[in-house]
Design an enzyme around this catalytic site. Structure first.
Site, PDB file in Angstrom:
ATOM      1  N   HIS A  93       3.470 -13.866 -20.221  1.00 35.83           N
ATOM      2  CA  HIS A  93       2.657 -12.900 -20.972  1.00 35.83           C
ATOM      3  C   HIS A  93       1.708 -12.183 -20.004  1.00 35.83           C
ATOM      4  O   HIS A  93       1.193 -12.797 -19.064  1.00 35.83           O
ATOM      5  CB  HIS A  93       1.871 -13.640 -22.065  1.00 35.83           C
ATOM      6  CG  HIS A  93       1.244 -12.714 -23.051  1.00 35.83           C
ATOM      7  ND1 HIS A  93       0.112 -11.986 -22.767  1.00 35.83           N
ATOM      8  CD2 HIS A  93       1.585 -12.380 -24.324  1.00 35.83           C
ATOM      9  CE1 HIS A  93      -0.215 -11.249 -23.823  1.00 35.83           C
ATOM     10  NE2 HIS A  93       0.671 -11.466 -24.778  1.00 35.83           N
ATOM     11  N   GLU A 142       6.239  -5.754 -23.750  1.00 33.79           N
ATOM     12  CA  GLU A 142       4.867  -5.586 -24.217  1.00 33.79           C
ATOM     13  C   GLU A 142       4.083  -4.702 -23.241  1.00 33.79           C
ATOM     14  O   GLU A 142       3.535  -5.206 -22.241  1.00 33.79           O
ATOM     15  CB  GLU A 142       4.173  -6.952 -24.323  1.00 33.79           C
ATOM     16  CG  GLU A 142       4.814  -7.893 -25.310  1.00 33.79           C
ATOM     17  CD  GLU A 142       3.795  -8.892 -25.857  1.00 33.79           C
ATOM     18  OE1 GLU A 142       3.615  -8.925 -27.079  1.00 33.79           O
ATOM     19  OE2 GLU A 142       3.172  -9.606 -25.053  1.00 33.79           O
TER      20      GLU A 142
HETATM   21  P1  PGA Z   1      -1.387  -7.849 -30.323  1.00 35.13           P
HETATM   22  O1  PGA Z   1      -0.871  -8.904 -29.247  1.00 35.13           O
HETATM   23  O2  PGA Z   1      -0.448  -7.871 -31.476  1.00 35.13           O
HETATM   24  O3  PGA Z   1      -2.769  -8.317 -30.670  1.00 35.13           O
HETATM   25  O4  PGA Z   1      -1.404  -6.513 -29.639  1.00 35.13           O
HETATM   26  C1  PGA Z   1       0.478  -9.021 -28.950  1.00 35.13           C
HETATM   27  C2  PGA Z   1       0.673  -9.963 -27.801  1.00 35.13           C
HETATM   28  O5  PGA Z   1      -0.165  -9.982 -26.885  1.00 35.13           O
HETATM   29  O6  PGA Z   1       1.638 -10.745 -27.782  1.00 35.13           O
END
Ligand code: PGA
Length: 215
Positions: A93, A142
């Site tokens: 992540h 992401e």
């Molecule tokens: P968020 O986070 O939905 O708060 O943007 C997603 C993530 O970091 O996996």
């Protein structure tokens, strides 16, 4: 079938987590269309596993696994210790890359450990430059600007990214970044997007259920 992966990050204690599960289960969702992967803080995985024993529609994931297989590494949560408890693990992540200096090399070690102990890695990538090892099936794209900001990435741009990644047909492609009940349908409608990784909007059980309900 779409994945809805709830990433609680460093939030909630056991009581809050159990309340969340009670409320989500009570709502009774259409389980053949979605798979909920709940990723609580590591210390809550075991008690929640007990609580979810008879619940087929919610499975557990870890938010990380150690790059070390085992040994003298105080405080590390190894894949071995999670085997049989977590079916999935979020790995790489961007918050871990940023706050814990995780490199592609560390991420690869984590992936190997997860796979060795029968935990399906969900590899997070920020863009096409992040390395995707061949043994990874699930990829969560992401973009950093979209995480926790309310600036979710438009569907078209996500699909453009997917094309750039040149994935295999068996890859599972997930999007994450400010997904909430108001924008979730646009993502779920697209066959190109196999699921969503949801942070802030997964914390409150009813706001998460608003998402589940639209899936
Ligand atoms: P968020 O986070 O939905 O708060 O943007 C997603 C993530 O970091 O996996």
């Amino acid at each position: 079938m779409k994945y809805l992966i709830a990433n609680w990050k460093a939030n909630k204690n056991l009581t809050e987590a159990e309340d969340w599960i009670d409320i989500v289960i009570e709502q009774q969702f259409q389980s053949d269309r979605i798979k909920i992967v709940l990723c609580p803080p590591a210390a809550l995985i075991y008690p929640l596993k007990q609580k979810l024993r008879d619940e087929k529609n919610i499975v557990l994931g870890s938010q990380d696994v150690s790059a070390f297989a085992s040994g003298s590494y105080t405080g590390e949560v190894t894949a071995k210790s999670l085997e049989g408890l977590a079916d999935y693990a979020i790995i790489g992540h961007s918050e871990r890359r940023k706050y814990f200096n995780e490199t592609d090399e560390i991420v690869q070690k984590k992936i190997k450990n997860a796979i060795k102990y029968n935990i399906e890695p969900i590899l997070c990538i920020r863009n096409e430059k992040d390395f995707i090892p061949a043994d990874v099936k699930m990829i969560a794209y992401e973009p950093v600007y979209a995480i926790g900001t309310g600036s979710n990435e438009p569907v078209e741009k996500i699909i453009e990214m997917k094309k750039k990644l040149d994935l295999r047909p068996d890859n599972v492609f997930i999007y994450g970044g400010s997904v909430d009940k108001n924008n979730v349908v646009a993502y779920l409608k697209k066959p190109d997007i196999d699921g969503l990784l949801i942070g802030i909007a997964s914390l409150d059980s009813m706001s998460f259920f608003d998402i589940v309900n639209q899936a």
